[in-house]
Design an enzyme around this catalytic site. Structure first.
Site, PDB file in Angstrom:
ATOM      1  N   ILE A  33      -6.441  40.020  -0.452  1.00 14.84           N
ATOM      2  CA  ILE A  33      -6.970  39.385  -1.662  1.00 14.84           C
ATOM      3  C   ILE A  33      -6.578  40.197  -2.892  1.00 14.84           C
ATOM      4  O   ILE A  33      -6.174  39.643  -3.924  1.00 14.84           O
ATOM      5  CB  ILE A  33      -8.502  39.226  -1.565  1.00 14.84           C
ATOM      6  CG1 ILE A  33      -8.847  38.123  -0.563  1.00 14.84           C
ATOM      7  CG2 ILE A  33      -9.105  38.907  -2.936  1.00 14.84           C
ATOM      8  CD1 ILE A  33     -10.330  37.972  -0.298  1.00 14.84           C
ATOM      9  N   ASP A  60      -2.114  23.876   4.966  1.00 11.57           N
ATOM     10  CA  ASP A  60      -2.707  25.218   4.931  1.00 11.57           C
ATOM     11  C   ASP A  60      -4.233  25.164   4.985  1.00 11.57           C
ATOM     12  O   ASP A  60      -4.911  26.106   4.583  1.00 11.57           O
ATOM     13  CB  ASP A  60      -2.210  26.016   3.720  1.00 11.57           C
ATOM     14  CG  ASP A  60      -2.681  25.457   2.383  1.00 11.57           C
ATOM     15  OD1 ASP A  60      -3.342  24.391   2.365  1.00 11.57           O
ATOM     16  OD2 ASP A  60      -2.382  26.083   1.345  1.00 11.57           O
ATOM     17  N   ILE A  90      -6.262  35.287   3.931  1.00 12.70           N
ATOM     18  CA  ILE A  90      -5.682  35.715   5.200  1.00 12.70           C
ATOM     19  C   ILE A  90      -4.183  35.413   5.307  1.00 12.70           C
ATOM     20  O   ILE A  90      -3.476  35.985   6.128  1.00 12.70           O
ATOM     21  CB  ILE A  90      -6.439  35.063   6.375  1.00 12.70           C
ATOM     22  CG1 ILE A  90      -6.168  35.788   7.694  1.00 12.70           C
ATOM     23  CG2 ILE A  90      -6.088  33.587   6.491  1.00 12.70           C
ATOM     24  CD1 ILE A  90      -6.775  37.138   7.788  1.00 12.70           C
ATOM     25  N   GLU A 107      -3.735  22.996  -0.045  1.00 11.02           N
ATOM     26  CA  GLU A 107      -5.035  22.662  -0.613  1.00 11.02           C
ATOM     27  C   GLU A 107      -5.096  23.044  -2.091  1.00 11.02           C
ATOM     28  O   GLU A 107      -4.414  23.965  -2.549  1.00 11.02           O
ATOM     29  CB  GLU A 107      -6.161  23.344   0.152  1.00 11.02           C
ATOM     30  CG  GLU A 107      -6.220  24.841   0.016  1.00 11.02           C
ATOM     31  CD  GLU A 107      -7.463  25.428   0.677  1.00 11.02           C
ATOM     32  OE1 GLU A 107      -8.484  24.718   0.736  1.00 11.02           O
ATOM     33  OE2 GLU A 107      -7.402  26.570   1.122  1.00 11.02           O
ATOM     34  N   LEU A 115      -3.973  42.158  -3.138  1.00  9.08           N
ATOM     35  CA  LEU A 115      -2.518  42.074  -3.305  1.00  9.08           C
ATOM     36  C   LEU A 115      -2.095  40.797  -4.023  1.00  9.08           C
ATOM     37  O   LEU A 115      -1.172  40.816  -4.840  1.00  9.08           O
ATOM     38  CB  LEU A 115      -1.824  42.156  -1.941  1.00  9.08           C
ATOM     39  CG  LEU A 115      -1.678  43.553  -1.339  1.00  9.08           C
ATOM     40  CD1 LEU A 115      -1.100  43.478   0.073  1.00  9.08           C
ATOM     41  CD2 LEU A 115      -0.784  44.433  -2.221  1.00  9.08           C
TER      42      LEU A 115
END
Length: 215
Positions: free
Chosen positions: A139, A86, A15, A35, A141
């Site tokens: 996803i 994030d 996202i 992460e 891209l």
């Protein structure tokens, strides 16, 4: 008493959480906490066979995120230095509930609560959400090989899990402001005006909650 800013960005896979976290960390001069994803040795196997590899995958993420938050607390938050992440560690439960069999989930939940009992809690959340079409497009891209086998049905379920979780989060934690960003209507990567809009919302929340930090 003023709080040190600790902002977490959440939302489904692909996202744009990391992209937004990077931009906001630069603008506000906050430390960026990212992460660990691709380093997870079980993730590729997980997307091929969720039932077989879910427990190993979720335990790897949990242990790494626990260690990251432990370090962040010592090196930044306790030193009055602001952080933007994030992810929120509670995402572990969103994924675990979706992927683990009941017997494995029961064990996982016990470990999760033990590890996170004393972890620092964000004082602001940014929730990114979008339609399945937008998520799939993003996803594709970013082109991570490891994500190309994700089933659209799994992503759709996950997006609904996030929506349910965030609705519940706002009820259970009214003291923590949540900024909701519609990814179908907002492109903070390509459109500076969209990014500026998000920055203004964050600034307003920082002002409203008298959150301060040493730069």
């Amino acid at each position: 008493m003023a709080e040190v800013p600790f902002i977490a960005i959440e939302g489904p896979i692909g996202i744009g959480k990391t992209s937004l976290a990077k931009k906001l960390s630069v603008h506000f001069d906050f430390h960026l906490l990212k992460e660990i994803v691709e380093e997870n040795p079980f993730l590729g196997k997980f997307y091929d066979d969720i039932d077989e590899w879910s427990f190993q995958t979720e335990m790897f993420f949990l242990c790494n995120r626990f260690k990251q938050l432990e370090d962040i607390e010592k090196k930044y938050l306790n030193q009055n230095k602001a952080v933007i992440a994030d992810y929120h560690i509670s995402k572990n439960m969103i994924f675990a509930k979706r992927t683990l069999q009941p017997d494995k989930f029961e064990k996982y939940e016990q470990i999760y609560h033990i590890l996170t009992k004393d972890m620092p809690v964000p004082n602001m959340m940014i929730y990114l959400h979008a339609s399945l079409d937008t998520i799939l497009k993003r996803i594709r891209l970013r082109g991570r090989d490891i994500e190309q086998n994700i089933k659209p049905s799994y992503l759709a379920q996950l997006a609904q899990d996030y929506e349910d979780y965030m609705n519940e989060f706002e009820v259970l934690h009214p003291e923590i402001p949540v900024i909701r960003i519609n990814g179908d209507e907002t492109d903070f990567v390509k459109q500076q005006d969209d990014l500026n809009m998000i920055i203004r919302q964050v600034e307003n929340q920082l002002d409203n909650h008298k959150v301060t930090s040493k730069r």
